[in-house]
Design a protein around this motif. Structure first.
Motif, PDB file in Angstrom:
ATOM      1  N   THR A   1      16.250   3.582 -15.925  1.00 45.36           N
ATOM      2  CA  THR A   1      16.786   2.377 -15.299  1.00 45.36           C
ATOM      3  C   THR A   1      15.700   1.767 -14.434  1.00 45.36           C
ATOM      4  O   THR A   1      15.050   2.476 -13.649  1.00 45.36           O
ATOM      5  CB  THR A   1      18.013   2.709 -14.423  1.00 45.36           C
ATOM      6  OG1 THR A   1      19.041   3.269 -15.239  1.00 45.36           O
ATOM      7  CG2 THR A   1      18.543   1.454 -13.748  1.00 45.36           C
ATOM      8  N   VAL A   2      15.493   0.459 -14.587  1.00 41.23           N
ATOM      9  CA  VAL A   2      14.486  -0.271 -13.808  1.00 41.23           C
ATOM     10  C   VAL A   2      15.184  -1.445 -13.139  1.00 41.23           C
ATOM     11  O   VAL A   2      15.722  -2.324 -13.815  1.00 41.23           O
ATOM     12  CB  VAL A   2      13.336  -0.770 -14.711  1.00 41.23           C
ATOM     13  CG1 VAL A   2      12.321  -1.549 -13.882  1.00 41.23           C
ATOM     14  CG2 VAL A   2      12.663   0.403 -15.422  1.00 41.23           C
ATOM     15  N   ASN A   3      15.190  -1.466 -11.805  1.00 39.43           N
ATOM     16  CA  ASN A   3      15.923  -2.494 -11.069  1.00 39.43           C
ATOM     17  C   ASN A   3      15.066  -3.032  -9.920  1.00 39.43           C
ATOM     18  O   ASN A   3      14.511  -2.255  -9.135  1.00 39.43           O
ATOM     19  CB  ASN A   3      17.222  -1.898 -10.515  1.00 39.43           C
ATOM     20  CG  ASN A   3      18.119  -2.939  -9.881  1.00 39.43           C
ATOM     21  OD1 ASN A   3      18.308  -4.023 -10.425  1.00 39.43           O
ATOM     22  ND2 ASN A   3      18.673  -2.617  -8.721  1.00 39.43           N
ATOM     23  N   ASN A   4      14.928  -4.361  -9.840  1.00 36.94           N
ATOM     24  CA  ASN A   4      14.179  -4.988  -8.744  1.00 36.94           C
ATOM     25  C   ASN A   4      12.727  -4.499  -8.685  1.00 36.94           C
ATOM     26  O   ASN A   4      12.216  -4.193  -7.605  1.00 36.94           O
ATOM     27  CB  ASN A   4      14.850  -4.704  -7.398  1.00 36.94           C
ATOM     28  CG  ASN A   4      15.914  -5.724  -7.053  1.00 36.94           C
ATOM     29  OD1 ASN A   4      15.871  -6.859  -7.531  1.00 36.94           O
ATOM     30  ND2 ASN A   4      16.861  -5.327  -6.234  1.00 36.94           N
ATOM     31  N   CYS A   5      12.073  -4.436  -9.810  1.00 36.60           N
ATOM     32  CA  CYS A   5      10.718  -3.889  -9.840  1.00 36.60           C
ATOM     33  C   CYS A   5       9.702  -4.901 -10.359  1.00 36.60           C
ATOM     34  O   CYS A   5      10.033  -5.828 -11.095  1.00 36.60           O
ATOM     35  CB  CYS A   5      10.672  -2.632 -10.708  1.00 36.60           C
ATOM     36  SG  CYS A   5      11.563  -1.233  -9.994  1.00 36.60           S
TER      37      CYS A   5
ATOM     38  N   ASP B   1      21.958  -7.224  -5.573  1.00 39.95           N
ATOM     39  CA  ASP B   1      22.355  -7.778  -4.276  1.00 39.95           C
ATOM     40  C   ASP B   1      21.143  -8.159  -3.421  1.00 39.95           C
ATOM     41  O   ASP B   1      21.193  -9.120  -2.662  1.00 39.95           O
ATOM     42  CB  ASP B   1      23.218  -6.769  -3.509  1.00 39.95           C
ATOM     43  CG  ASP B   1      24.563  -6.539  -4.185  1.00 39.95           C
ATOM     44  OD1 ASP B   1      25.040  -7.455  -4.890  1.00 39.95           O
ATOM     45  OD2 ASP B   1      25.121  -5.438  -4.012  1.00 39.95           O
ATOM     46  N   ALA B   2      20.085  -7.380  -3.536  1.00 40.75           N
ATOM     47  CA  ALA B   2      18.867  -7.629  -2.758  1.00 40.75           C
ATOM     48  C   ALA B   2      17.668  -7.584  -3.696  1.00 40.75           C
ATOM     49  O   ALA B   2      17.760  -7.120  -4.832  1.00 40.75           O
ATOM     50  CB  ALA B   2      18.721  -6.595  -1.648  1.00 40.75           C
ATOM     51  N   ASP B   3      16.514  -8.075  -3.219  1.00 42.83           N
ATOM     52  CA  ASP B   3      15.343  -8.152  -4.085  1.00 42.83           C
ATOM     53  C   ASP B   3      14.400  -6.976  -3.843  1.00 42.83           C
ATOM     54  O   ASP B   3      14.742  -6.001  -3.145  1.00 42.83           O
ATOM     55  CB  ASP B   3      14.638  -9.505  -3.916  1.00 42.83           C
ATOM     56  CG  ASP B   3      13.810  -9.602  -2.644  1.00 42.83           C
ATOM     57  OD1 ASP B   3      13.980  -8.759  -1.731  1.00 42.83           O
ATOM     58  OD2 ASP B   3      12.981 -10.525  -2.545  1.00 42.83           O
ATOM     59  N   ARG B   4      13.227  -7.061  -4.402  1.00 45.85           N
ATOM     60  CA  ARG B   4      12.216  -5.997  -4.329  1.00 45.85           C
ATOM     61  C   ARG B   4      11.910  -5.587  -2.888  1.00 45.85           C
ATOM     62  O   ARG B   4      11.629  -4.426  -2.595  1.00 45.85           O
ATOM     63  CB  ARG B   4      10.942  -6.487  -5.042  1.00 45.85           C
ATOM     64  CG  ARG B   4       9.645  -5.757  -4.736  1.00 45.85           C
ATOM     65  CD  ARG B   4       9.628  -4.376  -5.317  1.00 45.85           C
ATOM     66  NE  ARG B   4       8.381  -3.708  -5.021  1.00 45.85           N
ATOM     67  CZ  ARG B   4       8.127  -3.076  -3.879  1.00 45.85           C
ATOM     68  NH1 ARG B   4       9.031  -3.027  -2.913  1.00 45.85           N
ATOM     69  NH2 ARG B   4       6.963  -2.468  -3.698  1.00 45.85           N
TER      70      ARG B   4
ATOM     71  N   ALA C   1      11.743  -9.994  -9.688  1.00 49.96           N
ATOM     72  CA  ALA C   1      11.844  -9.021  -8.603  1.00 49.96           C
ATOM     73  C   ALA C   1      11.987  -9.656  -7.236  1.00 49.96           C
ATOM     74  O   ALA C   1      12.583  -9.055  -6.328  1.00 49.96           O
ATOM     75  CB  ALA C   1      10.613  -8.113  -8.627  1.00 49.96           C
ATOM     76  N   PHE C   2      11.452 -10.879  -7.059  1.00 51.00           N
ATOM     77  CA  PHE C   2      11.386 -11.463  -5.722  1.00 51.00           C
ATOM     78  C   PHE C   2      12.265 -12.701  -5.605  1.00 51.00           C
ATOM     79  O   PHE C   2      12.269 -13.572  -6.485  1.00 51.00           O
ATOM     80  CB  PHE C   2       9.939 -11.835  -5.380  1.00 51.00           C
ATOM     81  CG  PHE C   2       9.008 -10.653  -5.397  1.00 51.00           C
ATOM     82  CD1 PHE C   2       8.954  -9.773  -4.323  1.00 51.00           C
ATOM     83  CD2 PHE C   2       8.188 -10.408  -6.488  1.00 51.00           C
ATOM     84  CE1 PHE C   2       8.105  -8.682  -4.336  1.00 51.00           C
ATOM     85  CE2 PHE C   2       7.331  -9.320  -6.510  1.00 51.00           C
ATOM     86  CZ  PHE C   2       7.293  -8.454  -5.433  1.00 51.00           C
ATOM     87  N   GLU C   3      12.979 -12.778  -4.514  1.00 50.10           N
ATOM     88  CA  GLU C   3      13.831 -13.926  -4.221  1.00 50.10           C
ATOM     89  C   GLU C   3      13.050 -14.910  -3.341  1.00 50.10           C
ATOM     90  O   GLU C   3      12.434 -14.517  -2.340  1.00 50.10           O
ATOM     91  CB  GLU C   3      15.097 -13.460  -3.505  1.00 50.10           C
ATOM     92  CG  GLU C   3      16.182 -14.498  -3.400  1.00 50.10           C
ATOM     93  CD  GLU C   3      16.961 -14.693  -4.699  1.00 50.10           C
ATOM     94  OE1 GLU C   3      17.871 -15.548  -4.713  1.00 50.10           O
ATOM     95  OE2 GLU C   3      16.660 -13.987  -5.695  1.00 50.10           O
ATOM     96  N   THR C   4      13.073 -16.184  -3.714  1.00 54.55           N
ATOM     97  CA  THR C   4      12.398 -17.202  -2.912  1.00 54.55           C
ATOM     98  C   THR C   4      13.258 -17.577  -1.707  1.00 54.55           C
ATOM     99  O   THR C   4      14.475 -17.412  -1.696  1.00 54.55           O
ATOM    100  CB  THR C   4      12.128 -18.472  -3.734  1.00 54.55           C
ATOM    101  OG1 THR C   4      13.382 -18.974  -4.214  1.00 54.55           O
ATOM    102  CG2 THR C   4      11.215 -18.183  -4.908  1.00 54.55           C
TER     103      THR C   4
END
Length: 516
Positions: free
Chosen positions: A338-342, A490-493, A506-509
């Motif tokens: 599993t790969v999440n927010n990477c 719910d949240a980013d990297r 991975a990243f939220e602006t």
């Protein structure tokens, strides 16, 4: 200590007039040169030798005649205490118009700082009080000085400046100095590596330097605590038969990197160069590995996961980075990951390669801008060539890079399972002409013009000259605000809460893209 600091003879070859005449005679006897030409050449050689000797033998005591240096301050790269630095050299020139004799050249603080100096082939050691006497530098001549440092342990664990001077005392009474500066850092040094036979935790506020690698035995768990940085020597890595838990936290990330903290070139630290250490290898019997808020970079392969039971979690990789690899970023052979927010970026092989098994990928960035070889892999590969691809789901993610096609799906046998699904993804690949919702849903195809040599329109910074990369999104990226709110993380990297209309990758602006 390198041989250069044990002995370095300096050969100054000086020919006498008879030797030169003899050499000329032998040379021109073969060509049947006449005696008159030989006499003329001999006279010219004599004039040259006499004038040279005159320059060599004349030394001044005038304070107006001084030395010049290729560098007046030698700044060695940051180093760990008790570990030697690479050798640095500089030149000492005599451009004064007359010969200069140094009464002595010395290391000012002697053995107090850990510097080692070699002057023109002579090591400044304790026997002569860390100095050398009567060093002659004829006019228009030069000598070379070599410097290195092995810093002793400091009083505190904070980086500190180690300073000293090389003092050139001329016969005229003039003293000239070249300053030595190096930042040294206390570290825990594991020269024999680390064998984990039972549950073990590594927690350290100061650097941990690892030689020969870490091995985790079957049945044992290695836990790495938040805010720990491990520096791996060349050919060292982590081999896991048991379990690895990297328990980083937002703002307290774990860093796994190479131990070279010096520079290859002025603009290029070794930390930006690939292949500095071996990476992580999860062996066949290893299950339950979890890596969160961890930065893995400048390795050979980031993570290699061997074939295993696909019903059991092999690896959960969350809010982590694998960057700048000389091999693969993550390669999984017929196992469950599993790969999440990477962020998985810049690899000579593929950024991620799933060879069969089961994989779930969400809100991740796969970008292939590897700078060291044009024969690079792709950003994402998934296949059934090593075993059935039971399930491969990629959602809310970015797959991009230099090449026009960064997505490779491979199936050689129609009888072997090859199940994949892309949902709300930005893909750099030729448009897949299918209406089959089993494979694709709300996919955005990247325009080839959005990725150009030297930079990408999606990301804040792709600096191929200085090898600096920032994979945060620009507000104008097609990935902004286009993820699926129902499945996005719910949240980013970095642990930042995602917006009501979340971003892919991975990243939220921070900014919301303006309506066009």
């Amino acid at each position: 200590m390198p041989d250069i600091f044990v002995t370095m003879p300096l050969f100054k070859l000086r020919f006498s007039l008879p030797i030169i005449i003899k050499l000329l005679s032998l040379r021109y006897k073969e060509s049947k040169m006449n005696k008159i030409s030989l006499i003329i050449l001999s006279l010219l050689a004599a004039i040259f030798v006499v004038s040279s000797c005159a320059d060599d033998d004349s030394y001044t005591t005038s304070p107006k005649n001084t030395l010049s240096f290729s560098e007046d301050t030698i700044r060695l790269d940051t180093t760990f205490s008790t570990i030697g630095t690479p050798t640095h050299s500089f030149w000492v020139y005599n451009r004064s118009g007359d010969g200069i004799r140094c009464a002595n050249i010395k290391l000012e603080k002697g053995n107090q700082t850990g510097y080692r100096v070699n002057v023109d082939g002579t090591y400044l050691g304790p026997t002569e009080g860390y100095q050398v006497f009567n060093v002659e530098i004829p006019n228009k001549d030069s000598i070379r000085v070599f410097v290195e440092l092995t810093s002793p342990l400091g009083i505190t664990d904070e980086p500190r400046m180690i300073e000293d001077n090389i003092v050139f005392s001329l016969e005229s009474g003039v003293e000239q100095r070249v300053k030595l500066e190096t930042v040294a850092w206390n570290a825990t040094i594991l020269r024999g590596g680390l064998q984990v036979e039972r549950d073990t935790t590594i927690a350290s506020e100061k650097p941990v330097v690892i030689y020969k690698g870490i091995t985790v035995a079957e049945g044992a768990t290695l836990t790495i605590a938040p805010a720990t940085t491990l520096y791996f020597h060349a050919d060292a890595g982590i081999e896991v038969a048991g379990r690895l838990l990297c328990n980083g936290e937002a703002g307290k990330e774990i860093v796994l990197r190479g131990d070279r903290i010096d520079h290859m070139f002025d603009y290029l630290p070794y930390d930006r160069v690939t292949g500095q250490w071996r990476g992580i290898h999860l062996l066949e019997k290893s299950y339950g590995n979890r890596i969160t808020f961890t930065d893995i970079h400048s390795t050979f392969d980031g993570i290699v996961a061997d074939s295993a039971d696909v019903t059991k979690d092999k690896l959960i990789l969350e809010s982590s980075t694998i960057h700048n690899c000389q091999g693969y970023g993550l390669i999984a052979h017929n196992c469950r990951v599993t790969v999440n927010n990477c962020q998985l970026t810049n690899t000579l092989g593929d950024c991620i390669a799933i060879f069969g098994g089961w994989a779930l990928i969400n809100n991740s960035t796969f970008a292939q801008f590897y700078p060291f070889d044009a024969n690079r892999g792709v950003a994402m590969r998934f296949t059934s060539t090593e075993g059935p691809l039971l399930s491969f789901i990629c959602q809310n993610s970015i797959v991009t890079g230099y090449a026009d096609d960064q997505l490779m799906g491979e199936s050689e046998d129609s009888l072997v399972a090859f199940n994949y699904y892309f949902d709300h993804c930005l893909l750099r690949t030729p448009k897949i002409e299918t209406d089959d919702s089993v494979f694709l849903a709300d996919v955005i195809y990247e325009n080839p013009e959005d990725t150009v040599i030297g930079g990408a329109k999606n990301f804040v910074n792709i600096d191929i000259d200085n090898l600096v990369y920032d994979f945060h999104l620009k507000p104008t990226s097609l990935a902004v605000g286009t993820a699926n709110p129902l499945t996005a993380a719910d949240a980013d990297r970095q642990g930042k809460k995602r917006k009501e209309l979340p971003d892919m990758g991975a990243f939220e602006t921070d900014e919301v893209k303006e309506n066009e």
